[in-house]
Design an enzyme around this catalytic site. Structure first.
Site: not given
Length: 161
Positions: A129, A114-115, A76, A78
Site C-alpha cells: 500500500d 494464525m496470528e 473461527l 479464538h
C-alpha cells in the site's frame, strides 16, 4: 463425521473448537514471507525516500495490530490475550525484496499460528500500500509457518526456521 479437521462438528458444519479442557501452556509461533519489488523501490524503502514515510515502521505496527485483530478476520479463531508480537524485516538486496518475520507468544489454551501468519500478511500488504504509487508490480509470497511450540502437538520446525 470422523475428521482430523477440528473446525467441523459431527454434521460437517463449521464450529469453533472448545479449548476449555486444554492446559494453559506457553505457545510461540513464527511465520515468514516476503514482498518482491523493483530494485529502485527497495532502495527508496531502505533509504527512507518513500513519500508516505517510514514504510517498515508503519508495516511493523500494522503487523502487530493485525495479530491482535486476527479473530476479527478469521471467523473461527479464538480471541487471545497475546503477551508478545514482534515483526521484523530484512532487506534482501540480491533478491530485491523485503523478508518479513513475525513471532507471536502467549500462555493459553490454543496456538498462535494464525496470528503470526496474519501479522506477516498484513505487514506485506502495508508495504504494498505504501509503495504502490511507484511500483504496482510488487509480489507478495512465501507466507508460511516456520516454527511453532507448545500445546499437545509440540514443536514444529518448518522451512526457513
Amino acid at each position: 463425521m470422523n475428521s482430523p479437521l477440528t473446525h467441523f462438528d459431527e454434521a460437517g458444519n463449521a464450529a469453533m473448537v472448545d479449548v476449555s479442557a486444554k492446559d494453559e501452556t506457553v505457545r510461540i509461533a513464527t511465520a515468514r514471507g516476503h514482498i518482491a519489488m523493483k530494485p529502485e523501490t527497495l532502495s527508496l524503502i531502505r533509504d527512507g525516500g518513500m513519500e508516505k514515510g517510514d514504510v517498515l515502521g508503519v508495516a511493523r505496527l500494522a503487523g502487530i495490530m493485525a495479530a491482535k485483530k486476527t479473530p476479527d478476520l478469521i471467523p473461527l479463531c479464538h480471541p487471545l490475550m497475546l503477551s508478545k508480537v514482534a515483526v521484523d524485516f530484512t532487506i534482501d538486496e540480491a533478491g530485491s525484496r523485503v523478508e518479513i518475520e513475525a513471532t507471536v507468544k502467549l500462555k493459553g489454551r490454543t496456538g498462535v499460528e494464525m496470528e503470526a501468519l496474519t501479522a506477516v500478511s498484513v505487514a506485506a500488504l502495508t508495504i504494498y500500500d505504501m509503495c504502490k504509487a511507484v511500483d504496482k508490480g510488487m509480489v507478495i509470497g512465501g507466507v508460511h509457518l516456520s516454527y511453532k511450540e507448545g500445546g499437545k502437538s509440540g514443536t514444529y520446525v518448518g522451512a526457513g526456521a
